[in-house]
Motif scaffolding. Structure first.
Motif: not given
Length: 1310
Positions: A949-953
């Protein structure tokens, strides 16, 4: 690809590494297949039952003749080969993928042939070739055990005295295990279900399957097949073979070398010699599987589509009843990829125990055996969003949605079809019946009478000939066979006869000679024909890549000084200049190429190219580079390489000739089989039974007693010496090797499931590797998307619309959608629908809507409520809601499938910068995630999920318009709010306002706004990015004057809000007397505090003409900011420069030209500043004068001068220019629109730029005497040097076709 690398290095060049016998172990007796038990455990786990209580092993519902029993490796020779350790479990599983099968005399017992391969960790391959036959069971214990099992089966199922096919579910082991054998002969099933019933020891003879297998480093399929069939024939023949069988096995293992590159080799089977050949260094690598059969099974059209899916690294599942067909199609497809290599999971024959591997969230190429009569619809596959399903037996394929087509596809198919037709094969898919031999042969050509009644053989022959799909003669035409002597048709018939088990002698009686051309037998003729067809089809494919990638080397980025530093920084480095490469390609190729250059196989190809600076070139790369050099020699970088015209392959004839010459003139002959030093009396011949071979004579090779071993021994010594030297030189070799492996495996996932250990622990570890691989892939993909997007922005230094090509952006987003689908498919409990992500969203929606009903009074907010920002006064905030976005997608009638809906939802969330937030919200319902996913699923690994989710953020840092730009025809609700300037009174008006919104894709038409409400919503077709708003009113009532601050317009689906600043009056007798203004928009960015969870943003887009400049220059009489002449010159240069840049971008990437003309830093604003410099605008009694007043007076002077005849002497062109200027000003003034004086000047500049008249009008205005009255002496317009410089700058715009938006020039009649 081919086993080229498998045989390299220290491996001596032996033709075969092992000879293996698999079958029933009479010592241990009948054991239920452990793998079947494991499969039941996995199946129970998949269905959510307790796996430990699931039945293991015995299954009394099924007739014992149909059950799977454990097979064993009975013997393998030699015991072990140092460079290719023997993997007993894997070989056993792949030799007999469905375990032992039993038959009675009533069943068909035709021998079968299939092949398999084992891929090692480093990607090298070993091939196995298996001949399976049935041998009578002589052990009384096994016969009585079978009798007991059958009685138990009857007791459990009293109704099934006649065994029918399995009653268990379609996903059970049984239905996925083979029932090919039942399909062998049409008579068997009827016989069996009638009197034959089941098994009765007193009445029936019991037979069990046994397999002979050769394991080789290279895929010499035809040679191995002929050797094994001759071995079996020696066992079934009436008289014993010339020598003991040990002699032939010893010969093939130790005395037959691999043919050297570019040479052919003859060695001896039991009865006939066998010939094989190996391509030379400059030729395509060895591929012996019959490509013609692959094309016949699928048809050219389907095969090209399958090839395309393979190149784009989709998940590919082959499905057939026949193992050899699975192998033939899988090897055929991977062979055609030259010079690229499949980099992912490759299991052409997936044993039933490995079915959980279909859950792999990575690209794979696997083959699954179907059961006769199994309905494809009952086959539950974990994920289908990105799956290419190939039903080989029914000659059809199911393709994923929405992928780019292979370049020049129609011409490519045409060329392939012509090659097939030259060999008498139909390009349309449709195969011979399954008993057709490349897949399942009759290998008993002793004579027609032994196994086949002659009639049956001729009947089969006739059926094959009548099969029009093969382009054969009808049965009636056989009578004219003698007319066809010397004709290729005769050869084809002979080949067909051989394949149906009719001896060639039988044909000789019908039609004459059995010898083909040049004294070759029909079998050899058929093999030569196959080899020539193979190489010609492969050349057509290879020539496409040679054309498409002729210049690839120019775009390889070689920045590292040595291998060590390159390997260390491998992940951070850009190895290939993708953008430049794509810009150099023909337009029609771009959709395919932009996807393909993102694949792992292309990345590995480029890595190999870079590493070839420091180490030996990878063999495929060497051949490919050689071909490109040759093409360049002939072409000298001909323009044809850049055009999209189809170039046909020019070397078909010579490639076929090379093979023919090798097979005509045998280069090497191996030692003949000879008597070995054996114990007398062992290995005694007994017809129908394969003897127990003497292991002592087969465990070691000959000791330098032949030419070949002497020759290779010296070569081997030389190699060993060299190896020792290099080992001394580089003590850190191991470290380098580890680096090398790491570098090569970068971005790759598990290549091959481990076949030898299938405990639940190993399966869990495999899944863990998948989870790590998915996270790594997510990191690489998001990083790639950011680098692409921001890289361009940096290059453009903030000018123009910083954007990567729409094409590349689309490719990257499509691959992100594919990754999310794979993540959501991993570890699913129960599959529903083709898209796992959409299925999860629907579950979530159902739960949330239920909660909403329960708590209707207090709305459940899916995230912090958005507070209104300063920039959006009067615009109600839009809630960020997963459900709301789903409803938008569900209401789009254009999208018909779940996969399409999931992709649209991802695009919408990405555009709204809510993708990470939405998915976090979706996964926060842990009870739902637990219900839908198994424990090992990616979505239930907390730490990895957080990182994901952090990468997508991180994607929130750039702007995407991937939803708006793709779904161009959908209806979108827009909300428009007009914000008056309240401080300066007159916030209300008595007149009737209207608005017309325009975007890159069209306009909304005039929309009336309710008086004093100043807000409205309307639906219209997607306008794309918004560019202008026309705002006006009808000037009715007492309070008709209206001071407007700005207009806000919001796309209610994407949430994009555009601000159109005005800061001017609308009304007669105030400001410039305008009742209608054209406002230029900018994307209003949400405030940081309001925009929680979105991250930072890109720099602002171009501003529209804001109130600051307009008020300071005109309305307020020029008080405040006055730019210097240098600043004005700079502004004009910048504006012209931006327009030039705009036209130098590819058409699809250009933003709005309106902004560059009329925006805040646009051309109109810059020219206004030029005209305002030194302008006497403020008059006595504060009546403001506008630049347009000067233009009108100048035109009036010209017209009067023309009438008085003053301008008669002027040169003709100048006179014409004068006429044009007057005509344009008159057309603007007589327009029905009520635009003010500044609006009219804007229009004149835009029209002058479009029609290339601006630079001709400037001298006229400068020469006009009116200028002295209206401009001060120091004005720029009165400075000749400055005016000439301005004309020179504007001259550059003449190279570009400027088109104006309809909203700007509405109502102008020229």
């Amino acid at each position: 690809m081919s086993g080229t690398n498998a045989a390299s290095g220290a491996a001596p060049c032996r033709f075969a590494h092992y000879f293996v016998i698999c079958g029933i172990d009479t010592e241990t007796g009948l054991e239920p297949d452990e793998l079947a038990a494991l499969y039941q455990w996995l199946e129970a786990d998949r269905q959510g039952r307790d796996p430990d209580t699931a039945a293991t092993g015995e299954n009394f519902e099924q007739s014992p003749l149909k059950r799977t029993f454990k097979s064993k490796v009975l013997a393998h020779y030699p015991e072990n080969v140092e460079w290719n350790p023997f993997d007993q479990d894997a070989v056993n599983m792949l030799c007999m993928p469905k375990g032992l099968s039993f038959r009675t005399q009533a069943d068909s017992r035709e021998p079968q042939f299939h092949s398999f391969l084992i891929t090692r960790e480093d990607g090298s391959r070993t091939y196995g070739f298996v001949h399976t036959f049935y041998e009578e069971v002589t052990s009384p214990q096994i016969c009585s055990a079978m009798q007991t099992l059958y009685q138990m089966h009857q007791a459990e199922n009293p109704s099934s005295a006649t065994p029918s096919s399995s009653s268990s579910s379609s996903s059970s082991m049984d239905s996925l295990a083979s029932s090919l054998d039942e399909a062998d002969s049409p008579s068997s099933s009827s016989c069996r279900s009638a009197a034959c019933g089941g098994y009765d020891a007193s009445r029936d003879t019991l037979y069990v399957s046994k397999a002979l297998c050769l394991i080789t480093p290279m895929p010499f399929m035809h040679a191995c097949r002929r050797f094994l069939s001759q071995m079996h024939r020696a066992v079934t023949a009436a008289s014993p073979p010339p020598l003991p069988l040990e002699s032939y096995v010893h010969n093939v293992l130790y005395e037959v070398p691999l043919p050297p590159p570019g040479r052919s080799l003859k060695f001896h089977g039991v009865y006939e010699p066998i010939v094989c050949q190996r391509p030379g260094p400059g030729e395509l690598p060895l591929a012996d599987f019959p490509l013609g059969q692959t094309f016949t099974l699928l048809g050219v059209e389907n095969l090209v589509q399958l090839f395309n899916c393979t190149l784009l690294e989709m998940q590919i599942l082959l499905y057939s009843q026949d193992y050899q067909r699975l192998m033939t199609v899988a090897e055929g497809i991977t062979t055609l990829l030259f010079p690229f290599q499949w980099q992912h999971v490759y299991v052409p024959i997936l044993p039933a125990s490995l079915l959980h591997f279909l859950d792999a969230p990575v690209p794979y190429l696997m083959g699954l055996q179907s059961k006769e009569g199994t309905d494809r619809s009952k086959l539950e596959l974990p994920q289908e969003a990105n799956l290419c399903f190939v039903d080989i037996d029914n000659h059809c394929i199911e393709l994923p949605e929405d992928f780019p087509q292979f370049p020049n596809k129609p011409e490519f198919i045409q060329e392939l079809s012509e090659v097939l037709l030259r060999y008498g094969l139909s390009p349309v898919g449709g195969a011979p019946p399954i008993s057709d031999p490349p897949s399942t042969t009759t290998t008993t050509p002793v004579s027609v009478s032994t196994r086949h009644p002659g009639l049956k053989g001729q009947q089969a022959l006739r059926e094959l000939e009548d099969d029009g799909r093969n382009g054969n003669l009808g049965g009636e035409q056989l009578a004219v066979l003698e007319l066809l002597q010397g004709n290729t048709t005769l050869e084809r018939l002979q080949a067909l006869a051989k394949r149906t088990g009719v001896r060639v002698e039988a044909l000789k009686r019908v039609g004459g000679e059995g010898e083909g051309q040049g004294g070759r037998t029909a079998v050899e003729e058929e093999e030569l024909r196959n080899a020539k067809l193979n190489v010609q089809l492969r050349e057509v494919f290879a020539s496409r890549f040679t054309t498409m990638f002729a210049d690839y080397e120019a775009f390889v980025i070689q920045s590292a000084p040595d291998l060590e530093s390159w390997l260390t920084n491998r992940e951070q480095m850009h190895n290939f200049d993708k953008a430049s490469f794509l810009s150099d390609q023909p337009e029609p190729y771009l959709p395919f190429l932009s996807h393909f250059i993102e694949t792992q196989m292309f990345a590995t190809f480029i890595d190999n190219k870079i590493m070839s600076q420091w180490e030996e070139k990878e063999p495929l790369l060497r051949v490919f580079d050689g071909r490109i050099d040759k093409a360049r020699l002939y072409n000298v970088r001909a323009p044809s390489l850049r055009s999209s015209n189809y170039q046909r392959c020019t070397i078909l004839k010579e490639s076929a000739q090379a093979i023919e010459q090798r097979l005509m003139k045998i280069d090497h002959t191996a030692i003949h089989p000879h008597l070995l030093d054996m114990k007398i009396g062992q290995g005694k011949y007994e017809q129908g039974f394969f003897p127990k071979l003497q292991s002592d004579v087969l465990s070691v090779g000959p000791i330098n007693n032949n030419r070949w071993s002497n020759r290779t021994a010296t070569a081997q010594r030389r190699k060993d010496r060299h190896r020792q030297q290099t080992e001394h030189l580089t003590l850190d070799n191991d470290l380098k090797e580890k680096h090398m492996q790491d570098a090569r495996s970068l971005g790759k996932n598990l290549r091959q499931p481990k076949l030898s250990d299938l405990s639940p622990a190993v399966i869990a570890q495999t899944n863990w590797k998948f989870v790590e691989g998915l996270l790594k892939e997510c990191r690489m993909k998001t990083k790639r998307m950011l680098v692409e997007k921001m890289g361009r922005e940096a290059v453009e230094l903030g000018h123009g619309e910083a954007n990567i090509t729409g094409l590349e952006e689309n490719t990257l987003i499509a691959s992100l959608c594919d990754l999310l689908e794979r993540i959501w498919s991993h570890g699913l409990q129960v599959k529903q629908g083709k898209s796992a992500l959409w299925s999860h969203l629907l579950h979530y929606q159902a739960r949330e809507e239920k909660l909403e009903q329960q708590q209707a009074e207090s709305l459940v907010s899916n995230g912090p409520e958005r507070r209104k920002s300063e920039s959006s006064i009067g615009m109600p905030s839009l809630r960020a809601s997963v459900i709301q976005d789903m409803r938008h997608i569900q209401s789009m009638g254009e999208i018909k499938t779940d996969v399409g809906r999931a992709r649209a939802w991802i695009r919408l969330s990405l555009e709204k910068k809510l993708l990470s937030q939405h998915l976090k919200q979706l996964l926060s319902r842990q009870a739902l995630t637990k219900k839908l996913y198994k424990r090992y699923a990616f979505l239930r690994c907390e730490e990895e999920k957080e990182q994901f989710l952090f990468h997508l953020l991180s994607l929130n840092t750039v702007d995407y318009f991937c939803f708006t730009s793709v779904f161009t025809t959908i209806m979108i609700p827009y909300r428009a709010v007009i914000i008056p300037i309240k401080k300066l009174s007159n916030a209300m008006t008595t007149s009737n306002p209207w608005v017309c919104v325009s975007g890159e894709l069209g306009d909304s038409g005039v929309r009336q706004i309710t008086k004093n409400i100043l807000e409205m919503t309307f639906d219209c077709q997607n306008l794309g990015k918004l560019t202008t708003v026309q705002l006006g009113h009808d000037n009715s009532g007492l309070l008709a004057k209206w001071l407007v601050d700005c207009v806000m317009v919001r796309n209610e689906i994407t949430g994009h809000t555009y601000k159109f600043p005005c800061g001017r009056w609308l009304g007669k007798g105030v400001d410039d007397g305008s009742l209608e203004r054209i406002l230029i928009g900018e994307l209003a960015l949400p405030n940081a505090d309001e925009d929680c969870g979105r991250g930072c943003r890109t720099p602002d887009m171009e501003h529209s003409p804001g109130q600051t400049r307009r008020i300071s220059i005109t309305s307020m009489g020029g008080r405040g900011y006055k730019p210097t002449s240098a600043q004005i010159q700079e502004a004009i240069g910048e504006a012209v420069n931006s327009i030039c840049k705009h036209f130098h971008k590819p058409e699809k990437e250009r933003g709005s030209l309106t902004i560059l003309l009329c925006g805040e830093v646009g051309l109109v604003g810059a020219l206004e500043q030029f005209f305002h410099n030194g302008f006497k605008s403020a008059r006595l009694f504060q009546k403001t004068v506008f630049v347009w007043d000067f233009v009108e007076k100048a035109v009036a002077y010209m017209e009067s001068a023309d009438q008085m005849g003053d301008m008669q002497e002027t040169a003709e062109p100048l006179g014409l220019t004068c006429v044009y200027l007057c005509r344009y000003v008159s057309a603007i003034n007589s327009s029905p629109r009520n635009i003010g004086k500044d609006g009219k000047f804007q229009l004149l500049v835009c029209l002058g730029a479009r029609d290339r008249l601006l630079i001709q009008w400037l001298p006229l205005l400068v020469e006009c005497p009116v200028i002295q009255r209206m401009y001060e002496e120091s004005a720029l317009l009165r400075d000749r040097t400055m005016v000439n410089a301005l004309i020179a700058v504007l001259q550059t715009l003449h190279d570009f076709p400027i088109t104006l938006e309809a909203s700007l020039i509405k109502g102008i009649d020229l």
